[in-house]
Design an enzyme around this catalytic site. Structure first.
Site, PDB file in Angstrom:
ATOM      1  CE  LYS A 164      -4.427   1.006   0.130  1.00  0.00           C
ATOM      2  NZ  LYS A 164      -5.598   0.262  -0.357  1.00  0.00           N
ATOM      3  CG  ASP A 179      -7.242   3.280  -0.948  1.00  0.00           C
ATOM      4  OD1 ASP A 179      -7.867   2.207  -0.924  1.00  0.00           O
ATOM      5  OD2 ASP A 179      -7.159   4.015   0.068  1.00  0.00           O
TER       6      ASP A 179
END
Ligand code: NDP
Length: 452
Positions: free
Chosen positions: A130, A170
């Site tokens: 991430k 995201d």
């Protein structure tokens, strides 16, 4: 291996807390997984001996970097960027990029850790990662967003690659930002590769990628309902968020027959008792695109609805709650209110939107509860399909991709059922099922590699 490697759960968690001071989100995510995994590996010494969970809970690497950019008034601005590469035992690192003022190393470490299990559940060869920056895209002009994305990629490009690490979007990173970052990567490296997913379909993106996370959430809920012999027809759904995941979850839930009566954003929530329909969803997508205008504007367009400023939708009577905004947006009091109001299912579109207290309450009440790592895996699954399409240079049709998405969500559901069945109760603990199935796949690959 030394017998002293067999630590108990409290000792393990104390070590995690000690090694990660000031990182509450990360510690919370590890605790949630560890509670189930410790139970599962109690009689499996090899996982203890090789300290598999401890190794998964220590990212392979955390890269942090400065991101300098110039705003429209000529001011030099400074942000911090990160890429957390958690684990690549089963495939190249894979996970989104988040641009939001609340981004910290702890948040990204929790997301990369969760992503490791989620990606394993899809059955596709993807490790967990991430990234992001503490950059607030709200109120920025298109050119400012472009300059920020270019500066971010000017550093990130060293750490990613089609066989190394493939980021996606995201919170705060949608098709526009992916386009700017892909353009900069292509410019720096002079190569056209599948280094990012969530690309526009005209330059290598997969059909249905934008819709996939939200659609997958709705399909997962329908699969859960089937285990009880129910369907979604006429069921009232409270959805939070008004971004990519929320709007597409609401769209598919509506198509499957549910009545979606709420959406929320950082300014409050909308309560539309009549339920969303295709016209309202089209209006919302337009309203939220680019400038992310407040949901307060919804009532001017659809006067039957009500806007409740600075509140979340969990007090509204509903059969199912679908939190799709952000982490820890549904706490213990919200959970108690949902249960009092007769809610029978909670399915997480966002990552870790429910606090541990809320999760424990749902489990105790015996309602259907699906964690994000299972229910929202549709997005990364279609990202995996985008990687396949890029590698073979053969795009698929939207129908092919959606059919595959339906199958993948059903497979994830079945793995959760296989590992989460509470013997004697006929009930499925989806958290336990997802944690164990995801852990097992990653852990077995790690065992094959030895101590590396
Ligand atoms: P978006 O940025 O598109 O939308 C996020 C929504 O949540 C917006 O409506 C935003 O409000 C609201 N929101 C964000 N932070 C807060 C907050 N602190 N309080 C209240 N509302 C808030 O993001 P996504 O839809 O892409 O992501 C939502 C969640 O789903 C995240 O947890 C993400 O990690 C997860 N997820 C996303 C995937 C994807 O494919 N995009 C895949 C898997 C998980 P506003 O409109 O006012 O900004």
């Amino acid at each position: 291996m030394a017998v002293s490697d067999h630590v108990d759960l409290p000792t393990f968690l104390a070590g995690v807390r000690k090694r990660n001071p000031g990182q509450p989100e990360f510690v919370q995510a590890v605790q949630e997984v560890a509670e189930d995994v410790f139970d599962y590996i109690a009689d499996k010494a090899v996982y203890h001996e090789y300290q598999i969970l401890r190794r998964i809970a220590e990212p392979d690497r955390v890269v942090s970097f400065r991101v300098c950019w110039e705003d429209d008034r000529g001011n030099i601005r400074l942000q911090r960027g990160w890429r957390v590469q958690n684990n690549n035992a089963i495939g190249p690192y894979k996970g989104g990029i988040r641009f939001h003022a609340s981004v910290t190393e702890s948040v990204l470490k929790f997301l990369a850790f969760e992503q490791t299990f989620k990606n394993a559940l899809t059955g596709l060869p993807m490790g967990g990662a991430k990234g992001g920056a503490n950059f607030n895209p709200k109120g920025k002009s298109d050119h400012e967003i472009m300059r920020f994305c270019q500066s971010f990629m000017t550093e990130l490009y060293r750490h990613v690659g089609a066989d190394v690490d493939v980021p996606a979007g995201d919170i705060g990173v949608g098709p526009r930002e992916i386009g700017y970052m892909f353009g900069q990567y292509k410019r720096i490296t002079n190569s056209f590769t599948g280094v990012l997913t969530g690309k526009g379909v005209e330059y290598g993106g997969s059909p249905i990628r934008t819709e996939a996370t939200g659609y997958g959430v709705a399909y997962f809920l329908a699969d859960m309902f089937r285990t009880r012999g129910w369907d979604l027809d006429g069921k009232v759904a409270a959805v939070s968020g008004a971004g990519n995941v929320a709007l597409h979850a609401a769209e598919k839930l509506t198509q499957l027959g549910a009545r979606v009566v709420t959406l929320s954003d950082s300014t409050g929530f909308v309560h539309d008792r009549k339920g969303l329909d295709a016209e309202k969803l089209a209006w919302l997508k337009e309203h939220k695109a680019g400038k992310r205008a407040s949901l307060a504007g919804y009532v001017a367009a659809f006067p039957d609805a009500e806007f409740c400023p600075d509140r979340r939708p969990w007090g509204v009577e509903c059969d199912v709650a679908v939190p799709c905004a952000t982490q820890n947006e549904l706490g213990g009091d919200d959970a108690r209110e949902l249960l009092r109001n007769g809610c029978v299912a909670v399915v997480e579109g966002a990552n870790m939107p429910c606090t541990l207290e809320a999760v424990h309450l749902f489990k105790e009440a015996g309602i259907l509860y699906a964690p994000g790592k299972a229910a929202n895996a549709g997005g990364v699954a279609v990202s995996g399909l985008e990687i396949s399409q890029n590698a073979t240079r053969r795009p698929w049709t939207p129908q092919q991709v959606e059919d595959e998405l339906v199958k993948i969500m059903a497979r994830i559901h079945d793995q959760c059922a296989e590992h989460g069945e509470r013997f004697g109760t006929g009930r499925i603990d989806y958290v336990r099922g997802a944690n164990i199935a995801g852990f097992k796949r990653v852990a077995d690959a790690m065992l094959a590699f030895g101590v590396v």
